[in-house]
Write a protein that holds these residues in place. Structure first.
Motif, PDB file in Angstrom:
ATOM      1  N   PHE A 101      48.221  35.987  45.607  1.00  0.00           N
ATOM      2  CA  PHE A 101      48.929  37.270  45.630  1.00  0.00           C
ATOM      3  C   PHE A 101      48.816  37.922  47.003  1.00  0.00           C
ATOM      4  O   PHE A 101      47.752  37.905  47.614  1.00  0.00           O
ATOM      5  CB  PHE A 101      48.331  38.232  44.592  1.00  0.00           C
ATOM      6  N   ALA A 102      49.930  38.498  47.465  1.00  0.00           N
ATOM      7  CA  ALA A 102      49.939  39.264  48.712  1.00  0.00           C
ATOM      8  C   ALA A 102      50.781  40.524  48.488  1.00  0.00           C
ATOM      9  O   ALA A 102      51.938  40.397  48.106  1.00  0.00           O
ATOM     10  CB  ALA A 102      50.512  38.428  49.855  1.00  0.00           C
ATOM     11  N   PRO A 103      50.217  41.700  48.674  1.00  0.00           N
ATOM     12  CA  PRO A 103      48.814  41.963  48.997  1.00  0.00           C
ATOM     13  C   PRO A 103      47.906  41.545  47.852  1.00  0.00           C
ATOM     14  O   PRO A 103      48.359  41.284  46.740  1.00  0.00           O
ATOM     15  CB  PRO A 103      48.779  43.479  49.213  1.00  0.00           C
ATOM     16  N   GLY A 104      46.614  41.477  48.148  1.00  0.00           N
ATOM     17  CA  GLY A 104      45.636  41.078  47.139  1.00  0.00           C
ATOM     18  C   GLY A 104      45.569  42.080  46.001  1.00  0.00           C
ATOM     19  O   GLY A 104      46.002  43.225  46.119  1.00  0.00           O
ATOM     20  N   ARG A 105      45.045  41.618  44.876  1.00  0.00           N
ATOM     21  CA  ARG A 105      44.894  42.498  43.711  1.00  0.00           C
ATOM     22  C   ARG A 105      43.625  42.138  42.958  1.00  0.00           C
ATOM     23  O   ARG A 105      43.032  41.085  43.178  1.00  0.00           O
ATOM     24  CB  ARG A 105      46.111  42.406  42.801  1.00  0.00           C
ATOM     25  N   SER A 106      43.252  43.012  42.047  1.00  0.00           N
ATOM     26  CA  SER A 106      42.089  42.778  41.199  1.00  0.00           C
ATOM     27  C   SER A 106      42.571  42.565  39.761  1.00  0.00           C
ATOM     28  O   SER A 106      43.774  42.598  39.487  1.00  0.00           O
ATOM     29  CB  SER A 106      41.141  43.983  41.263  1.00  0.00           C
ATOM     30  N   PHE A 107      41.639  42.383  38.851  1.00  0.00           N
ATOM     31  CA  PHE A 107      41.994  42.228  37.443  1.00  0.00           C
ATOM     32  C   PHE A 107      42.490  43.532  36.829  1.00  0.00           C
ATOM     33  O   PHE A 107      42.941  43.554  35.691  1.00  0.00           O
ATOM     34  CB  PHE A 107      40.815  41.697  36.640  1.00  0.00           C
ATOM     35  N   ASP A 108      42.420  44.640  37.574  1.00  0.00           N
ATOM     36  CA  ASP A 108      42.922  45.924  37.068  1.00  0.00           C
ATOM     37  C   ASP A 108      44.381  45.811  36.639  1.00  0.00           C
ATOM     38  O   ASP A 108      44.826  46.529  35.761  1.00  0.00           O
ATOM     39  CB  ASP A 108      42.817  47.019  38.135  1.00  0.00           C
ATOM     40  N   PHE A 109      45.126  44.888  37.251  1.00  0.00           N
ATOM     41  CA  PHE A 109      46.525  44.716  36.853  1.00  0.00           C
ATOM     42  C   PHE A 109      46.615  44.448  35.357  1.00  0.00           C
ATOM     43  O   PHE A 109      47.490  44.974  34.680  1.00  0.00           O
ATOM     44  CB  PHE A 109      47.185  43.567  37.629  1.00  0.00           C
ATOM     45  N   TRP A 110      45.719  43.615  34.826  1.00  0.00           N
ATOM     46  CA  TRP A 110      45.738  43.296  33.385  1.00  0.00           C
ATOM     47  C   TRP A 110      44.944  44.313  32.574  1.00  0.00           C
ATOM     48  O   TRP A 110      45.385  44.730  31.508  1.00  0.00           O
ATOM     49  CB  TRP A 110      45.183  41.891  33.143  1.00  0.00           C
TER      50      TRP A 110
END
Length: 115
Positions: A101-110
């Motif tokens: 993923f760009a930009p980076g992400r955390s598990f907060d998306f889910w």
């Protein structure tokens, strides 16, 4: 340098058998290893991140609102930011993949997601 040991990495299991592991990354990009059991599909979703999905093992079908592609081992697909899509294991065996993923992400998306 910041190494990440697979067995020590942050993990998240959105559904039984669908596990995601946060690998090395930054705010600029992130890598998530994942596994899906046969027949499992993520919900149709979109996000601000561009995404490359690489199939490492088994078969994965990536579907957008307009197209569908089946990935076999080492095949990949690029998804634009905000492009609605889902990823499904259409095979008879466990599927394993790597999402970038760009930009980076955390598990907060889910975890912070509203259905």
């Amino acid at each position: 340098m910041k190494p990440v040991e697979f067995d020590e990495a942050e993990t998240y299991e959105p559904d039984e058998g669908w596990r995601r592991v946060s690998m090395a990354g930054s705010d600029e990009f992130s890598f998530e290893w994942f596994e899906k059991p046969p027949g499992h599909s993520s919900p149709m979703h979109d996000h601000e991140n561009e995404q490359v999905c690489l199939c490492l093992e088994g078969e994965l079908t990536v579907a957008t609102e307009d197209n569908e592609v089946m990935l076999e081992q080492y095949d990949s697909v690029w998804l634009d930011a905000w492009e609605s899509h889902k990823v499904e294991n259409t095979g008879d065996e466990r599927a394993v993949g790597l999402d970038v993923f760009a930009p980076g992400r955390s598990f907060d998306f889910w975890t912070d997601r509203e259905e």
